[in-house]
Write a protein that holds these residues in place. Structure first.
Motif, short mmCIF file in Angstrom:
data_model
loop_
_atom_site.label_atom_id
_atom_site.label_comp_id
_atom_site.label_asym_id
_atom_site.label_seq_id
_atom_site.Cartn_x
_atom_site.Cartn_y
_atom_site.Cartn_z
N LYS A 36 1.44 -3.92 3.46
CA LYS A 36 1.51 -4.19 2.02
C LYS A 36 1.73 -2.89 1.25
N THR A 38 0.95 -1.11 -2.82
CA THR A 38 -0.32 -0.88 -3.52
C THR A 38 -0.61 -1.89 -4.65
N ARG A 40 -2.02 -4.88 -6.85
CA ARG A 40 -3.38 -5.44 -6.88
C ARG A 40 -3.46 -6.76 -6.13
N PRO A 43 -3.93 -7.25 -1.33
CA PRO A 43 -4.98 -7.58 -0.37
C PRO A 43 -5.24 -9.08 -0.23
N GLU A 46 -2.41 -10.64 1.67
CA GLU A 46 -2.53 -10.20 3.05
C GLU A 46 -3.51 -11.09 3.81
N LYS A 47 -4.65 -11.36 3.16
CA LYS A 47 -5.67 -12.18 3.86
C LYS A 47 -5.17 -13.60 4.05
N SER A 62 -2.71 -5.78 11.73
CA SER A 62 -2.89 -5.29 10.37
C SER A 62 -2.48 -3.83 10.28
N GLY A 64 -2.07 -2.33 7.23
CA GLY A 64 -2.61 -1.78 5.98
C GLY A 64 -1.49 -1.41 5.02
N GLU A 194 -4.38 2.03 -5.31
CA GLU A 194 -4.10 0.71 -5.90
C GLU A 194 -3.26 0.85 -7.16
#
Ligand code: MG
Length: 433
Positions: A36, A38, A40, A43, A46-47, A62, A64, A194
């Protein structure tokens, strides 16, 4: 659903966690690496993607926050598919999914396969055969090893350049590390984990902080990435933004000095690009607009380098997506071997140019009419719109992929020629739209 570079849209309405889960699930015909930028919303998307992959029975690797070219490398390393969660240079409220396989963006037929899986519903395996989420902490180092034979580290270390790098996105995780390893004196800016501190596109209008910093610290050059680190832009030692066509020309000449061969660019490529390829003793291959086409042609034509004047450079010895990280090292290498960027850039003089839009209700009908009545001399090609090439000028008449307009791009070696051809082209298009 798929545009010219994956799936992209506004977070919340077009791009949702459910979409990420379902696309990741549909793409899970092998294990999938997830990376991914940066943003917001990164994340949580991604999950959702992790859930979609592991629910299918495959593993999610993963990566990151890493740039798109590093993810492309990861698909080779793990012999897996890859999804980059990014909207590239779009504003922060956007996000998207770039699908990568075997080191390059997936082709149209593979997109169809993913869509058909998507439409047939979520694939769920039994409770005892679900996949795992496996982090890859070595990826950045592995990638740096992978590109190290492509960079003249000795020349860079000897010149010890002072470089300001404006990461502003995923590249914060790798470009500073790379440039430090190469022996640069480094002044990194916008290395936040971020969000973005400036608009994501590394266009001149967005880089005033970088330009000022280069002058303030007396750097030899400045470099800027976009959100997913596949683009790179260059600032000279005086804090001036180098024209994008000139940046591409510098890179083309540099690559041709190492190895003669074919160079890929798009139907939008300008005369100085053509000149640079000729000067370097290469052969120019033209593709439709878009990095997927450039990467594809690079592989099929066995070319050495491909690029678009948006700061997107694809190296045949690297991965087959634009690589802003390797591009950063290459610009530093150009400085180390050849000297001041301003002097190198000054050798290229951009020619007079016109870029115009003509509104139309029916793009296809307008293009057909133009094709029927066109009377501008030169070699005609229909790779993407209508392109005419002559010794003194070239022009491109192309329907926009997204808006109800026809675009005209015209470039000539002299102002007089530009005016002459512009009058003809304008008359032709206005009679057809
Ligand atoms: Mg990008």
């Amino acid at each position: 659903m798929f545009g010219t570079s994956g799936i992209r849209g506004l977070y919340g309405s077009e791009i949702t966690p459910l979409l990420a889960l379902r696309i990741a699930n549909a793409f899970s015909y092998s294990n999938v690496v997830i990376a991914k930028d940066t943003r917001r919303s990164g994340p949580l998307l991604e999950k959702a993607a992790f859930a979609g992959i592991t629910a299918s029975g495959k593993d999610a690797i993963s990566a990151g926050i890493v740039p798109t070219p590093v993810l492309a490398y990861a698909t080779l390393k793990h012999k897996a598919n890859g999804i980059m969660i990014t909207a590239s240079h779009n504003p922060p409220e956007y996000n998207g999914l770039k699908l990568i396989s075997a080191g390059k963006e997936i082709t149209k037929p593979e997109e169809e396969k993913v869509l058909s899986n998507y439409e047939s519903g979520i694939k769920l395996t039994s409770w005892d055969s679900t996949g795992a989420v496996i982090p890859d902490a070595e990826l950045v180092d592995n990638y740096l090893e992978f590109i190290s034979p492509l960079i003249d580290a000795e020349a860079i270390a000897a010149a010890a350049p002072k470089v300001v790098v404006d990461c502003n996105g995923a590249a914060y995780s790798i470009t500073p590390k790379l440039l430090l390893q190469l022996g640069c004196t480094l002044i990194p800016i916008n290395t936040q984990e971020e969000g973005f501190k400036r608009p994501s596109e590394p266009a001149e209008k967005n880089l005033s902080e970088l330009k000022e910093k280069v002058v303030e610290v007396g750097a030899d050059l400045g470099l800027a990435h976009d959100g997913d680190g596949d683009r790179i832009a260059l600032i000279d030692e005086n804090g001036n933004f180098v024209n994008m066509d000139v940046q591409l020309s510098l890179m083309i000449l540099h690559e041709l000095e190492k190895k003669k061969g074919k160079i890929v660019s798009t139907v939008e490529s300008s005369l100085i690009i053509k000149d640079a390829v000729e000067q370097g003793g290469g052969e120019l291959i033209i593709t439709p607009v878009g990095s997927t086409y450039v990467g594809d042609a690079l592989e099929k034509e066995n070319a050495i380098f491909g690029g678009e004047p948006a700061g997107e450079y694809v190296y045949s010895e690297g991965v087959y997506v634009p690589d802003g990280v390797l591009g950063a090292a290459k610009f530093v290498e150009i400085f180390a071997k050849k000297g001041k960027i301003s002097e190198l850039a000054d050798k290229f003089k951009p020619y007079p140019m016109v870029r115009e839009k003509y509104p139309t209700k029916d793009r296809k009908a307008a293009m057909n009419k133009i094709l029927d009545s066109i009377d501008i001399p030169g070699e005609v090609s229909n790779i993407d719109g209508i392109r005419i090439d002559a010794d003194e000028y070239w022009l491109l008449i192309r329907p926009s992929g997204t808006e109800p307009i026809i675009r005209l791009t015209l470039e000539a070696k002299t102002k007089e020629k530009l005016e002459e051809i512009h009058t003809k082209a304008k008359k032709l298009i206005e009679a057809s739209v």
